[in-house]
Every structure is written in C-alpha cells, then in structure tokens.
Scaffold this motif. Structure first.
Motif, mmCIF file in Angstrom:
data_model
loop_
_atom_site.group_PDB
_atom_site.id
_atom_site.type_symbol
_atom_site.label_atom_id
_atom_site.label_comp_id
_atom_site.label_asym_id
_atom_site.label_seq_id
_atom_site.Cartn_x
_atom_site.Cartn_y
_atom_site.Cartn_z
ATOM 1 N N HIS A 104 -2.854 44.490 23.559
ATOM 2 C CA HIS A 104 -4.025 43.391 24.122
ATOM 3 C C HIS A 104 -4.814 42.989 22.864
ATOM 4 C CE1 HIS A 104 -3.240 44.211 28.369
ATOM 5 N NE2 HIS A 104 -3.022 45.471 27.890
ATOM 6 N N PHE A 105 -4.941 41.685 22.827
ATOM 7 C CA PHE A 105 -5.619 41.035 21.355
ATOM 8 C C PHE A 105 -6.818 40.649 21.678
ATOM 9 C CE2 PHE A 105 -1.865 40.626 18.483
ATOM 10 C CZ PHE A 105 -0.805 41.239 19.362
ATOM 11 N N GLY A 106 -7.585 40.779 20.370
ATOM 12 C CA GLY A 106 -8.869 40.101 20.513
ATOM 13 C C GLY A 106 -8.798 38.404 20.053
ATOM 14 N N ASP A 107 -9.826 37.593 20.163
ATOM 15 C CA ASP A 107 -9.909 36.219 20.003
ATOM 16 C C ASP A 107 -9.771 35.972 18.196
ATOM 17 O OD1 ASP A 107 -11.889 35.196 22.626
ATOM 18 O OD2 ASP A 107 -9.730 35.520 22.421
ATOM 19 N N GLY A 108 -9.833 36.877 17.481
ATOM 20 C CA GLY A 108 -9.399 36.857 16.170
ATOM 21 C C GLY A 108 -10.743 36.504 15.282
ATOM 22 N N THR A 109 -10.680 36.579 13.897
ATOM 23 C CA THR A 109 -11.665 36.240 13.146
ATOM 24 C C THR A 109 -10.910 35.098 12.057
ATOM 25 O OG1 THR A 109 -12.967 38.261 13.055
ATOM 26 C CG2 THR A 109 -13.141 37.088 10.908
ATOM 27 N N ARG A 110 -11.403 33.974 12.004
ATOM 28 C CA ARG A 110 -10.979 33.196 10.908
ATOM 29 C C ARG A 110 -11.562 33.444 9.459
ATOM 30 N NH1 ARG A 110 -11.740 27.313 9.891
ATOM 31 N NH2 ARG A 110 -13.374 27.280 11.529
ATOM 32 N N LEU A 111 -10.898 33.808 8.868
ATOM 33 C CA LEU A 111 -11.136 34.106 7.094
ATOM 34 C C LEU A 111 -10.718 32.790 6.409
ATOM 35 C CD1 LEU A 111 -12.380 36.120 5.369
ATOM 36 C CD2 LEU A 111 -9.979 36.920 5.074
ATOM 37 N N SER A 112 -11.842 32.324 5.742
ATOM 38 C CA SER A 112 -11.791 31.162 4.832
ATOM 39 C C SER A 112 -12.002 31.753 3.405
ATOM 40 C CB SER A 112 -12.433 30.210 5.123
ATOM 41 O OG SER A 112 -12.114 29.678 6.672
ATOM 42 N N ILE A 113 -11.405 31.715 2.397
ATOM 43 C CA ILE A 113 -11.508 32.109 1.115
ATOM 44 C C ILE A 113 -11.600 30.756 0.204
ATOM 45 C CG2 ILE A 113 -10.712 33.600 -0.843
ATOM 46 C CD1 ILE A 113 -11.321 35.179 1.721
ATOM 47 N N LEU A 114 -12.658 30.695 -0.315
ATOM 48 C CA LEU A 114 -13.011 29.545 -1.229
ATOM 49 C C LEU A 114 -12.833 29.701 -2.805
ATOM 50 C CD1 LEU A 114 -16.328 28.429 0.615
ATOM 51 C CD2 LEU A 114 -14.030 27.729 1.092
ATOM 52 N N TRP B 35 5.696 38.061 26.785
ATOM 53 C CA TRP B 35 5.268 36.591 26.555
ATOM 54 C C TRP B 35 3.880 36.769 26.503
ATOM 55 C CZ3 TRP B 35 8.043 32.338 25.372
ATOM 56 C CH2 TRP B 35 9.438 32.602 25.547
ATOM 57 N N TYR B 36 3.364 35.752 25.541
ATOM 58 C CA TYR B 36 1.794 35.664 25.379
ATOM 59 C C TYR B 36 1.340 34.297 25.661
ATOM 60 C CZ TYR B 36 1.107 40.701 23.619
ATOM 61 O OH TYR B 36 1.178 41.915 23.416
ATOM 62 N N ARG B 37 0.334 33.986 25.936
ATOM 63 C CA ARG B 37 -0.146 32.781 26.239
ATOM 64 C C ARG B 37 -1.339 32.668 25.274
ATOM 65 N NH1 ARG B 37 -2.250 30.987 32.000
ATOM 66 N NH2 ARG B 37 -3.519 32.824 31.571
ATOM 67 N N GLN B 38 -1.582 31.473 24.359
ATOM 68 C CA GLN B 38 -2.646 31.591 23.512
ATOM 69 C C GLN B 38 -3.324 30.125 23.662
ATOM 70 O OE1 GLN B 38 -1.631 31.786 19.338
ATOM 71 N NE2 GLN B 38 -3.588 32.712 18.730
ATOM 72 N N TYR B 39 -4.492 30.044 24.067
ATOM 73 C CA TYR B 39 -5.084 28.832 23.963
ATOM 74 C C TYR B 39 -5.976 28.431 22.789
ATOM 75 C CZ TYR B 39 -5.036 29.247 29.234
ATOM 76 O OH TYR B 39 -4.528 29.130 30.447
ATOM 77 N N SER B 40 -6.150 27.220 22.497
ATOM 78 C CA SER B 40 -7.006 26.780 21.206
ATOM 79 C C SER B 40 -8.064 27.703 20.851
ATOM 80 C CB SER B 40 -7.227 25.515 21.218
ATOM 81 O OG SER B 40 -7.536 25.283 20.037
ATOM 82 N N ARG B 41 -8.050 28.593 19.704
ATOM 83 C CA ARG B 41 -9.128 29.175 19.358
ATOM 84 C C ARG B 41 -9.440 30.555 20.127
ATOM 85 N NH1 ARG B 41 -11.853 23.980 18.988
ATOM 86 N NH2 ARG B 41 -11.802 23.162 16.929
ATOM 87 N N LYS B 42 -8.520 30.825 20.799
ATOM 88 C CA LYS B 42 -8.346 32.285 21.177
ATOM 89 C C LYS B 42 -7.422 33.016 20.908
ATOM 90 C CE LYS B 42 -11.708 31.619 24.462
ATOM 91 N NZ LYS B 42 -12.858 32.583 24.401
ATOM 92 N N GLY B 43 -7.368 34.393 21.163
ATOM 93 C CA GLY B 43 -6.260 35.167 20.680
ATOM 94 C C GLY B 43 -5.036 35.190 21.625
ATOM 95 N N PRO B 44 -4.012 35.878 21.448
ATOM 96 C CA PRO B 44 -2.805 35.978 22.519
ATOM 97 C C PRO B 44 -3.244 36.606 23.521
ATOM 98 C CG PRO B 44 -2.145 36.405 20.070
ATOM 99 C CD PRO B 44 -3.669 36.439 19.949
ATOM 100 N N GLU B 45 -2.871 36.161 24.650
ATOM 101 C CA GLU B 45 -2.917 36.828 25.991
ATOM 102 C C GLU B 45 -1.767 37.172 26.591
ATOM 103 O OE1 GLU B 45 -4.766 34.175 28.866
ATOM 104 O OE2 GLU B 45 -4.790 35.326 30.446
#
Lengths: 114, 115
Positions: A104-114, B35-45
């Motif tokens: 199960h995944f989180g929504d992520g961290t967007r990492l931007s390197i300048l 199968w995962y679904r991914q909405y914009s700016r979200k993680g895979p569900e």
C-alpha cells in the motif's frame, strides 16, 4: 481506512545537499519500501526493509541512499549529496509480513533538485 | 525486451463503456499481479491483486491473468468519470526468489471517461 503518510509533499533542495524523506507506514505493517518515479517514467523499486535491516535493494539504491526506522512509527529515506537526476516522486509503501501481502502506497514526496 | 510492457494510451471512452487495459511481461518468475489506480498528484492505490490464471472480479472491475501467454488485463464495466486516472500494472516474483518483495511496474495507461 489506515493509510501510509509521507512528508513533506514537496521538497526543494540545492544540488549537493542532503535530504531526508519521511514516511509513516500503516501501523500493523512490518515491511516497508521506497520507490521512485522520475517524471514520465515508470515507478521503480529502490529498497525493502524488514526487522531493522534492508531485505532487498535495486541497482539504483547505491551508497548515496540510506534508510532508517528511527522510532516505532517513522521510516526515512536519506539521500546524500543530491544530484539533478535525483529529482523525482518518491513513494513509500508498506505491507503486512506474509510473503504474498499487497503493498500500500503513500501519496509521495516530490523532490526537486536545483 | 522490457520486462513489463503496457500500452501508455491515452485512452478516452464515453461514460458507461467497457474498458480493457492490458500488460504483457517476459519474466516467467512473475507470479503475482496487481493493478493500481493513480489519480493526479496521488500515490498508486491498489485495485486488484491476483496470483492465479483466470479471472478475479470485484464490483465493476475484473482482473484476468493468462500465465501461458504472459498477459494480464483489467476490465472496467460501466465506466464512470471518476474512473479517470492512470492505471498501473505491477508484478512480483515467487516468494523464494532474490527479488521476491520488489514490484515491477508497467508504464501506466492514462484513462479518461467522458460524461
């Protein structure tokens, strides 16, 4: 429903600096993972972690990267001496202990390197 | 040859249509399919998880696996605008391989369901 939470949602860092990405896995899960998704590319496995040690890692996960479970709830990914090509979405995931348990995944961290 | 290939789309369908999403793979060690679904700016569900050939149904979603052809599909019936997302197939090897925990993903198919 329990979920994996990641902070920050967006991290901007100067090239060469160290960055720590943080994750709180689902509370009864025992396996933890980091994945990376460079813009426009596939989600790629970095590392899995169980019982306070790395269980698997990919070729991407070199000496620049390290993971840690500093306490009973957090799981961190440290990237030393960041490079421009480290810019990506970093996803944390967790699963129960059984071999066939889904991740199960989180929504992520967007990492931007300048 | 890439380990997992997925038609990137984009795919655009009218509301109510049946959607078919597909992945092929080359590694015979893959035994578990997701199968995962991914909405914009979200993680895979996680949507579907299966490890045997055949069909698995959950509501409007059916996952199909054909290990002999190394081909998996996700069918969405009565598609809704809220199904608009990127769909990712993912696979992992047998429990006793050295890479038993890591998921290998397809490139994702972007789906838009038009009202």
């Amino acid at each position: 429903e329990p979920e994996v939470t990641q902070t920050p949602s967006h991290q901007v860092t100067q090239m060469g600096q160290e960055v720590i990405l943080r994750c709180v896995p689902i509370s009864n899960h025992l396996y933890f993972y980091w994945y990376r998704q460079i813009l426009g590319q596939k989600v790629e496995f970095l590392v899995s972690f169980y019982n306070n040690e790395i269980s698997e890692k990919s070729e991407i996960f070199d000496d620049q990267f390290s993971v840690e479970r500093p306490d009973g709830s957090n799981f961190t990914l440290k990237i030393r001496s960041t490079k421009l090509e480290d810019s990506a979405m970093y996803f944390c995931a967790s699963s129960e202990a059984g071999r066939n348990q889904p991740q199960h995944f989180g929504d992520g961290t967007r990492l931007s390197i300048l | 040859q890439k380990e997992v290939e997925q038609d990137p789309g984009p795919l655009s369908v009218p509301e109510g249509a049946i959607v078919s999403l597909n992945c092929t793979y080359s590694n015979s060690a893959f035994q578990y399919f997701m199968w995962y679904r991914q909405y914009s700016r979200k993680g895979p569900e996680l949507l579907m998880y299966t490890y045997s050939s055949g069909n698995k149904e959950d509501g409007r979603f059916t996952a199909q696996v054909d290990k002999s052809s190394k081909y998996i599909s996700l069918f969405i019936r009565d598609s809704q605008p809220s199904d608009s997302a990127t769909y990712l197939c993912a696979m992992k090897s047998t429990p006793f391989s050295g890479s038993a925990r890591q998921l290998t993903f397809g490139s994702g198919t972007q789906l838009t369901v038009l009202p």
